[in-house]
Design an enzyme around this catalytic site. Structure first.
Site, PDB file in Angstrom:
ATOM      1  N   SER B 136     112.314 -38.553   0.838  1.00 52.30           N
ATOM      2  CA  SER B 136     112.800 -37.104   1.305  1.00 52.30           C
ATOM      3  C   SER B 136     113.576 -37.049   2.765  1.00 52.30           C
ATOM      4  O   SER B 136     113.089 -37.707   3.725  1.00 52.30           O
ATOM      5  CB  SER B 136     111.687 -36.206   1.065  1.00 52.30           C
ATOM      6  OG  SER B 136     111.095 -35.963   0.011  1.00 52.30           O
ATOM      7  N   SER B 168     103.897 -38.666   3.301  1.00 52.75           N
ATOM      8  CA  SER B 168     102.403 -38.749   3.497  1.00 52.75           C
ATOM      9  C   SER B 168     102.108 -39.968   4.067  1.00 52.75           C
ATOM     10  O   SER B 168     102.410 -41.078   3.807  1.00 52.75           O
ATOM     11  CB  SER B 168     101.976 -38.599   2.119  1.00 52.75           C
ATOM     12  OG  SER B 168     102.374 -37.616   1.587  1.00 52.75           O
ATOM     13  N   GLU B 251     105.209 -41.964  -9.317  1.00 51.57           N
ATOM     14  CA  GLU B 251     104.549 -41.082  -8.353  1.00 51.57           C
ATOM     15  C   GLU B 251     104.289 -39.900  -9.237  1.00 51.57           C
ATOM     16  O   GLU B 251     103.174 -39.594  -8.964  1.00 51.57           O
ATOM     17  CB  GLU B 251     105.662 -40.614  -7.389  1.00 51.57           C
ATOM     18  CG  GLU B 251     105.180 -39.375  -6.400  1.00 51.57           C
ATOM     19  CD  GLU B 251     106.515 -39.039  -5.277  1.00 51.57           C
ATOM     20  OE1 GLU B 251     107.511 -38.947  -5.838  1.00 51.57           O
ATOM     21  OE2 GLU B 251     106.011 -38.928  -4.202  1.00 51.57           O
ATOM     22  N   GLU B 381     110.346 -27.069 -11.214  1.00 53.44           N
ATOM     23  CA  GLU B 381     111.577 -26.892 -11.994  1.00 53.44           C
ATOM     24  C   GLU B 381     112.277 -27.956 -11.965  1.00 53.44           C
ATOM     25  O   GLU B 381     113.142 -28.222 -13.096  1.00 53.44           O
ATOM     26  CB  GLU B 381     112.500 -25.885 -10.777  1.00 53.44           C
ATOM     27  CG  GLU B 381     111.850 -24.366 -11.027  1.00 53.44           C
ATOM     28  CD  GLU B 381     110.608 -24.383 -10.286  1.00 53.44           C
ATOM     29  OE1 GLU B 381     110.040 -24.722  -9.283  1.00 53.44           O
ATOM     30  OE2 GLU B 381     109.722 -23.347 -10.999  1.00 53.44           O
TER      31      GLU B 381
END
Lengths: 366, 412
Positions: B136, B168, B251, B381
């Site tokens: 990300s 993370s 993931e 979503e």
């Protein structure tokens, strides 16, 4: 993601082809409407063709000797097509008590007649609404010499318009037993069912001559109820898959606001939510059928898990089906209501989701 | 799944071994486990967890179904299932290794070079190497392919510049899997390359981000002329998107249904915890409570069955499909429902409590963590879009930049 073996897949596909060719949904609708009748020899023909009536009956009695996993796969197809034939009622539920019975001399004639498709059987345990699992059997059986007579009544019996014989649970002086009575010895009253594709009845019988399949059969009755929940779950899963495919296909062709409606997130997400529920229900139903096939003794947890998840997935999918179709989905001509009806009916039969949730907690010792 | 090594006798012998090992070495999960979990983000916890992983590995219980040549055991999914059953109720201290084993290791297995696999996978299974996943970016969250962190070839090395976020475990990771932009003249999905990056390389800066739960498991990571040897390339130059998708699919299974080499996702911890709580607050016989409790049990079991089926499929050679999104969606929904149920049971004492009330503290932590669980690994979503488009074949969301060279794409 399915764990089906190739053999099971071949069987499922043969049944699918047969049902698609002989019971397309518009024909099922005409039958539900009373505009067309199921040919009297339909079941016999299917039994001779694909051997479905005797699918789980051992070969020595003229059956196919298949297991619960195969039966589950076939029931999914019947659930998908709503074919108004006694696959669940007779070949699955009606046959179970004979499969679980141990005395070959007693069960042989029944199993042979069932396997050939010449006779049908219906399982009749329930007496009052909301009673699941059935533990109080007000129907009584009295022994007079070699013969038994049963008196009482049963309700919500799936019998596709009348079975050749009924298998009832009844209280004896030595526990609860399982008895077979002839269809000719019962008074049958058809029920007004919301499901137009599957007949139900209440039956009553007074000192009807009966054959004892098992006496003091509490454990067997428990097992029958677990298997009934597992088997109807497979059928529900087939129904849920069918309606999902129906509205997903529609979402791919219907155009509104200049776009195919499936490209709108609101619609796409409704479709995805159904997929999530159906795939989880598939896991539970197939896992339960596999455990039944493996001969696991205590199927209570798996049965309840399957019944809860398949009932909810099917019920929600049928409502989504109507919503995605819009007004057309609420017309009598559209098959959506047949599945909606079937889902509500199947959800209530053999234990409601709420009853199975409570049973789960009790089973877990909570 | 049946092989010559999972006959019931073998499995029962294996079960006895696992049981004995846990009895001697395991720590039962008790009321303090949530407190441990909350500081699962600290270096102290990592050291303890690593000690446990080392022991698990030495006992031959790590990577049960992973290939032997990379430190696994080459056993069957049935062995994994037996292990999970026996591990139920013990603290596996696995949270620091989830990204390493659930996501990075499978990607290396599938896309890495033989050298990369031999070098890293045994160390990952042993808990000696913790990895993070650098995907990300501030300008590319849900649209991972919109990333702008650049990698430029320079002789035998690549030079990386840019910023990653929501990473993370970056603060205690030895290595990371990073996706970078290597070509701006082609559409966005076609100019992405994946590398292994040593987190101690000069130019890497890790800054913890404080989350709404108060914890600091996430980080932002800055890359300032970070040099990576060409041998750290994973897959092919400009074709890293498929490898990235593979990582993301793993993931989703991992977040939603547990996984990795550890056998997370065993047992029914939410149900166990909530039924205890219901008894504690005197609602054991309340009808509505019982129905909701049972629903949570059902959800938890369904996710387990789904996860088992997916892992069995993966072991049989199938890459995880979009179905991973089912696990991801369901897992986050279960987390939310469980937290909601606990707060209903606790009523006022769920929102304010005295020092030492560990039950209230633990559920408050769970409540505050649940919105993050829904977003991590992709929002609900995005998951529904994936399922609608990839599993059901519905038309794609209109994407104006899909076929446009990346240099012409409007970015944030």
């Amino acid at each position: 993601m399915s764990s089906m073996s190739e053999e099971r897949e071949a069987l499922r596909s043969a049944v699918a082809d047969y049902l698609d060719a002989n019971y397309p949904i518009d024909k099922v609708q005409r039958i539900a409407d009373g505009k067309e009748a199921v040919p009297a020899d339909a079941w016999l023909k299917l039994s001779q063709g694909l051997g479905l009536a005797g699918l789980v009956i051992p070969e020595e009695f003229g059956g196919q000797g298949a297991g619960y996993a195969e039966l589950g796969a076939v029931l999914q197809e019947f659930g998908r097509t709503l074919a108004p034939l006694p696959m669940l009622s007779s070949a699955a539920l009606g046959t179970l008590p004979f499969l679980l019975a141990t005395d070959d001399t007693v069960r042989r004639p029944y199993l042979e007649a069932l396997a050939s498709g010449e006779a049908t059987a219906a399982l009749a345990l329930t007496e009052a609404a909301g009673e699941w699992p059935v533990t109080a059997h007000e129907t009584t059986a009295l022994q007079a010499g070699e013969n038994w007579h049963v008196s009482g009544s049963k309700s919500f019996v799936l019998d596709n318009g009348g079975a050749t014989f009924y298998v009832v649970s009844a209280q004896t002086e030595n526990g609860v037993g399982i008895f077979v009575i002839d269809g000719a010895d019962v008074t049958r009253e058809a029920l007004n069912a919301i499901d137009l594709t599957r007949a139900q009845s209440s039956i009553s019988f007074e000192k009807a001559p009966a054959i004892a399949l098992a006496v003091d059969a509490g454990d067997t009755i428990k097992q029958l109820q677990e298997l009934a929940a597992i088997l109807i779950s497979s059928e529900q899963l087939g129904g849920a898959t069918a309606v999902m495919n129906m509205f997903v296909e529609y979402a791919k062709i219907r155009v509104q606001f200049g776009r195919i409606i499936g490209s709108f997130q609101a619609i796409k997400h409704m479709c995805a939510n159904t997929l999530v529920e159906v795939e989880k229900a598939r896991g539970a139903a197939e896992d339960a059928a596999d455990k039944a096939a493996a001969g696991q003794d205590d199927l209570a947890l798996s049965a309840s898990l399957a019944k809860v998840s398949c009932s909810e997935a099917f019920t929600n999918a049928t409502l989504t089906n109507i919503r995605v179709h819009g007004g057309i989905g609420y017309t009598w001509e559209h098959p959506a209501h047949l599945y909606f009806r079937r889902s509500r009916s199947s959800s209530a039969l053999f234990g409601t989701p709420a009853q199975h949730r409570e049973a789960l907690l009790v089973g877990l010792g909570y | 799944m049946t092989t010559s090594t999972d006959t019931s006798t073998d499995l029962e012998a294996f079960r006895a071994e696992v049981r004995a090992w846990f009895k001697a070495n395991g720590k039962r999960i008790d009321d303090h486990s949530a407190v441990e979990e909350a500081d699962g983000e600290t270096v102290d916890y990592l050291a303890r967890a690593r000690g446990f992983m080392n022991k698990l590995y030495d006992a031959g219980f790590s990577g049960l179904s992973w290939p032997k040549e990379y430190g696994g055991q080459s056993l069957t999914m049935n062995h994994q299932r037996v292990f999970n059953e026996e591990a139920n109720g013990y603290d596996l201290q696995s949270s620091p290794f989830m990204v390493t084993l659930g996501m990075c290791a499978p990607t290396l297995l599938q896309y890495g070079t033989e050298e990369q696999r031999e070098e890293h996978i045994p160390k990952m299974l042993r808990g000696d190497e913790v990895w993070c996943q650098l995907f990300s970016e501030p300008g590319a969250g849900s649209d991972v392919a919109g990333l702008t962190t650049k990698a430029v070839r320079d002789g035998d090395e690549w030079v990386i510049n840019g910023q990653k976020v929501w990473t993370s475990g970056a603060h205690f990771s030895k290595f990371g899997l990073i996706v970078t932009r290597t070509n701006v003249d082609v559409p966005k999905h076609k100019g992405i390359t994946m590398f292994i990056v040593d987190m101690s390389s000069p130019g890497v800066t890790v800054r913890p981000l404080r989350q709404m739960s108060g914890g600091s498991g996430f980080n932002e990571v800055f890359f300032d002329n970070v040099r990576v040897p060409a041998s750290n390339l994973v897959g092919e130059v400009d074709h890293g998107w498929m490898a990235a998708i593979g990582t993301l699919m793993n993931e989703r299974v991992s977040i939603g249904a547990g996984g990795g080499g550890l056998g997370r996702g065993s047992g029914t911890p939410q149900f166990d915890n909530l039924s205890e709580l219901a008894t504690h607050v005197g609602k054991k016989n309340d009808g509505a409570t019982r129905q909701e409790l049972a629903s949570i049990y059902v959800e938890e079991r369904l996710i387990q069955i789904l996860g088992d089926r997916m892992r069995a499929g993966m072991k049989a050679g199938k890459a995880p499909g979009p179905e991973g999104s089912i696990a991801k969606l369901s897992g986050s929904e279960l987390g939310k429902r469980s937290a909601d149920m606990a707060m209903t049971l606790l009523a006022e004492s769920g929102q304010a409590w005295t020092d030492g009330d560990e039950i209230a503290a633990r559920w408050a932590g769970s409540l505050l963590g649940s919105p993050g669980g829904a977003i991590a690994g992709g929002t609900p979503e995005i998951m529904r879009n994936i399922l609608g488009e990839r599993s059901l074949g519905l038309p794609k969301e209109p994407q104006v930049d899909r076929d446009m060279p990346f240099k012409d794409v409007k970015t944030n």
